[in-house]
Write a protein that holds these residues in place. Structure first.
Motif, PDB file in Angstrom:
ATOM      1  N   LEU A 218       0.897  -1.189   0.008  1.00 27.11           N
ATOM      2  CA  LEU A 218       0.056  -0.024  -0.003  1.00 27.11           C
ATOM      3  C   LEU A 218       0.658   1.313   0.109  1.00 27.11           C
ATOM      4  O   LEU A 218       0.402   2.334  -0.391  1.00 27.11           O
ATOM      5  N   GLY A 219       2.139   1.193   0.444  1.00 24.87           N
ATOM      6  CA  GLY A 219       2.905   2.399   0.441  1.00 24.87           C
ATOM      7  C   GLY A 219       3.045   3.326   1.519  1.00 24.87           C
ATOM      8  O   GLY A 219       3.443   4.397   1.246  1.00 24.87           O
ATOM      9  N   LEU A 220       2.346   2.918   2.510  1.00 28.72           N
ATOM     10  CA  LEU A 220       2.304   3.900   3.743  1.00 28.72           C
ATOM     11  C   LEU A 220       3.223   3.161   4.799  1.00 28.72           C
ATOM     12  O   LEU A 220       2.825   2.427   5.563  1.00 28.72           O
ATOM     13  N   PRO A 221       4.527   3.606   4.827  1.00 30.59           N
ATOM     14  CA  PRO A 221       5.365   3.126   5.754  1.00 30.59           C
ATOM     15  C   PRO A 221       5.448   3.437   7.259  1.00 30.59           C
ATOM     16  O   PRO A 221       4.988   4.459   7.394  1.00 30.59           O
ATOM     17  N   VAL A 222       5.923   2.509   8.064  1.00 34.67           N
ATOM     18  CA  VAL A 222       6.249   2.737   9.488  1.00 34.67           C
ATOM     19  C   VAL A 222       7.505   2.595   9.659  1.00 34.67           C
ATOM     20  O   VAL A 222       8.111   1.584   9.239  1.00 34.67           O
ATOM     21  N   LYS A 223       8.235   3.459  10.675  1.00 32.95           N
ATOM     22  CA  LYS A 223       9.581   3.342  11.051  1.00 32.95           C
ATOM     23  C   LYS A 223       9.755   2.802  12.418  1.00 32.95           C
ATOM     24  O   LYS A 223       8.868   3.594  13.200  1.00 32.95           O
ATOM     25  N   LYS A 224      10.390   2.054  12.756  1.00 27.72           N
ATOM     26  CA  LYS A 224      10.729   1.702  14.277  1.00 27.72           C
ATOM     27  C   LYS A 224      11.923   2.426  14.754  1.00 27.72           C
ATOM     28  O   LYS A 224      13.240   2.456  14.013  1.00 27.72           O
ATOM     29  N   ILE A 225      11.891   3.339  15.576  1.00 25.81           N
ATOM     30  CA  ILE A 225      13.261   4.291  16.372  1.00 25.81           C
ATOM     31  C   ILE A 225      13.207   3.754  17.672  1.00 25.81           C
ATOM     32  O   ILE A 225      12.017   3.981  18.559  1.00 25.81           O
ATOM     33  N   ASP A 226      14.348   3.544  17.958  1.00 24.74           N
ATOM     34  CA  ASP A 226      14.735   3.487  19.407  1.00 24.74           C
ATOM     35  C   ASP A 226      14.391   4.352  20.109  1.00 24.74           C
ATOM     36  O   ASP A 226      14.635   5.528  19.874  1.00 24.74           O
ATOM     37  N   CYS A 227      13.824   4.297  21.523  1.00 24.51           N
ATOM     38  CA  CYS A 227      13.601   5.478  22.311  1.00 24.51           C
ATOM     39  C   CYS A 227      13.845   5.118  23.689  1.00 24.51           C
ATOM     40  O   CYS A 227      13.773   3.777  24.245  1.00 24.51           O
ATOM     41  N   CYS A 228      13.865   6.229  24.761  1.00 27.12           N
ATOM     42  CA  CYS A 228      13.968   5.935  26.126  1.00 27.12           C
ATOM     43  C   CYS A 228      12.524   5.379  26.625  1.00 27.12           C
ATOM     44  O   CYS A 228      11.331   5.717  26.243  1.00 27.12           O
ATOM     45  N   LYS A 229      12.649   4.408  27.546  1.00 27.97           N
ATOM     46  CA  LYS A 229      11.330   4.026  28.087  1.00 27.97           C
ATOM     47  C   LYS A 229      10.587   5.151  28.871  1.00 27.97           C
ATOM     48  O   LYS A 229       9.458   4.918  28.711  1.00 27.97           O
ATOM     49  N   ASN A 230      11.023   6.093  29.297  1.00 25.52           N
ATOM     50  CA  ASN A 230      10.689   7.355  30.017  1.00 25.52           C
ATOM     51  C   ASN A 230      10.200   8.266  29.075  1.00 25.52           C
ATOM     52  O   ASN A 230       9.708   9.388  29.303  1.00 25.52           O
ATOM     53  N   ASP A 231      10.191   8.041  27.658  1.00 24.10           N
ATOM     54  CA  ASP A 231       9.987   9.167  26.619  1.00 24.10           C
ATOM     55  C   ASP A 231      10.890  10.312  26.687  1.00 24.10           C
ATOM     56  O   ASP A 231      10.339  11.616  26.153  1.00 24.10           O
ATOM     57  N   CYS A 232      12.139  10.082  27.141  1.00 24.55           N
ATOM     58  CA  CYS A 232      12.862  11.431  27.113  1.00 24.55           C
ATOM     59  C   CYS A 232      13.733  11.807  25.991  1.00 24.55           C
ATOM     60  O   CYS A 232      13.931  12.893  25.464  1.00 24.55           O
ATOM     61  N   THR A 233      14.140  10.673  25.104  1.00 21.38           N
ATOM     62  CA  THR A 233      14.923  11.153  23.913  1.00 21.38           C
ATOM     63  C   THR A 233      14.734   9.921  23.077  1.00 21.38           C
ATOM     64  O   THR A 233      14.233   8.952  23.098  1.00 21.38           O
ATOM     65  N   LEU A 234      15.108  10.134  21.836  1.00 22.19           N
ATOM     66  CA  LEU A 234      15.481   9.214  20.671  1.00 22.19           C
ATOM     67  C   LEU A 234      16.772   8.923  20.229  1.00 22.19           C
ATOM     68  O   LEU A 234      17.601   9.915  20.369  1.00 22.19           O
ATOM     69  N   TYR A 235      16.783   7.595  20.013  1.00 27.80           N
ATOM     70  CA  TYR A 235      18.286   7.336  19.681  1.00 27.80           C
ATOM     71  C   TYR A 235      18.482   7.409  18.305  1.00 27.80           C
ATOM     72  O   TYR A 235      18.473   6.167  17.588  1.00 27.80           O
ATOM     73  N   TRP A 236      18.714   8.515  17.884  1.00 26.37           N
ATOM     74  CA  TRP A 236      18.924   8.571  16.192  1.00 26.37           C
ATOM     75  C   TRP A 236      19.698   9.708  16.012  1.00 26.37           C
ATOM     76  O   TRP A 236      20.034  10.315  16.933  1.00 26.37           O
ATOM     77  N   ARG A 237      20.058   9.749  14.748  1.00 31.47           N
ATOM     78  CA  ARG A 237      21.026  10.759  14.491  1.00 31.47           C
ATOM     79  C   ARG A 237      22.348  10.772  15.378  1.00 31.47           C
ATOM     80  O   ARG A 237      23.054   9.782  15.682  1.00 31.47           O
ATOM     81  N   LYS A 238      22.802  11.957  15.867  1.00 30.26           N
ATOM     82  CA  LYS A 238      23.924  12.044  16.858  1.00 30.26           C
ATOM     83  C   LYS A 238      23.825  11.074  18.224  1.00 30.26           C
ATOM     84  O   LYS A 238      24.854  10.786  18.763  1.00 30.26           O
ATOM     85  N   ASP A 239      22.773  10.783  18.523  1.00 26.23           N
ATOM     86  CA  ASP A 239      22.425   9.840  19.840  1.00 26.23           C
ATOM     87  C   ASP A 239      22.270   8.747  19.616  1.00 26.23           C
ATOM     88  O   ASP A 239      21.859   7.786  20.441  1.00 26.23           O
TER      89      ASP A 239
END
Length: 315
Positions: A218-239
């Protein structure tokens, strides 16, 4: 609607070779009926039931061209029920006997989404410029569209009473899975059980994996991004290389339940991200929704506040 009421569809020519006036009136009534169901149209265009391989309810054309095509060669065979143009299926005798009558009497809809809606969805994805009849090997994107078109057209088994296709069945199952929180294992076993209840020539999907493989097209992608359990930060780019949250110091990876296991698996907490661009592209691809997306730009102001955007404060 009985087939006899639409015999005019296949009585196009008179003995002298001229077009039957009854056929002309019928085509006009067909077009008006199709236009009264905009959910099955692409803006001002509708599916052409012209009996030619390039059309046959796959090609999307303007009203005049559709009428011209029908005048030249007539309708695709056995299209007495206009389900590609908004007419719902009438269920035949049901294997469930009186339960169907009871459900109908209570106001329940056994088949609230006929498969023509799923075909419309696929053609919206493809866009009005999609040509399904180019005689060359398709690229990967086009092949995905072909696969979806095939799934939206193939009945789950031949002449099933509700007209369900492979795509409509999959969509209903996914809806039930989300609504009632099916496990993947339950989904797989349910697919297997449903297939056993059907005639042997069914094309029922066999597993959740196969379902995801089909719906991914269908062409509507979803991406999984590592994150902090407490929703403080995303582990992507420089982190992306951090192993602890830089704000609360919570570990990035979950503790393994099997501390003695020699196999070390780093399972992180994740969030799901739906990229905006493909969703906007989909909204602009269909004439039916694109006009709403352009409304603010094309809206003409006449000095009267009819919408918040007409107010100076909007700026």
């Amino acid at each position: 609607m009985n087939n006899s009421d639409r015999e005019w569809m296949y009585d196009r020519l008179l003995e002298d070779g001229f077009i039957n006036s009854r056929f002309i009136d019928g085509v006009e009534s067909f077009v008006e009926f199709a236009k009264s169901h905009p959910e099955c149209m692409d803006g001002e265009k509708l599916r052409c039931p012209f009996n030619h391989r390039k059309c046959q309810n796959k090609n999307i054309l303007d009203e005049f061209t559709v009428m011209t095509h029908l005048g030249n060669n007539g309708f695709v065979p056995n299209y007495y029920r206009w389900h590609h143009h908004g007419e719902s299926y009438v269920p035949g005798p049901s294997v469930f006997g009186n339960h169907q009558e009871e459900a109908s009497a209570s106001g329940e809809t056994l088949n609230s989404q006929s498969h023509n809606e799923f075909q419309a969805m696929v053609f919206y994805i493809a866009g009005p410029s999609f040509d399904g009849n180019i005689e060359e090997d398709p690229n990967s994107t086009a092949q995905n569209i072909y696969n979806l078109i095939k799934a939206s057209e193939q009945e789950i088994w031949s002449k099933n009473p509700h007209g369900h296709t492979q795509l409509s069945v999959v969509a209903r199952l996914l809806n039930l899975k989300a609504k009632h929180h099916f496990s993947e294992r339950l989904y797989d076993e349910l697919c297997e059980f449903i297939s056993e209840l059907m005639p042997t020539d069914n094309i029922m999907i066999d597993s959740f994996y196969s379902t995801k493989k089909l719906m991914r097209e269908l062409g509507l992608p979803v991406k999984k991004i590592d994150c902090c359990k407490n929703d403080c930060t995303l582990y992507w780019r420089k982190d992306s290389e951090l192993v602890n949250c830089k704000f609360c110091s919570h570990p990035r990876f979950k503790r393994s339940k099997h501390q003695c296991s020699k196999k070390k698996t780093n399972i992180s907490y994740k969030m799901y991200y739906f990229p905006l661009a493909p969703h906007l592209q989909r909204l602009y691809a269909s004439d039916a929704t694109a006009k709403h997306m352009r409304w603010h730009y094309e809206h003409e102001r006449d000095g009267v506040i009819r919408h918040p955007s007409d107010s100076p404060a909007w700026k």
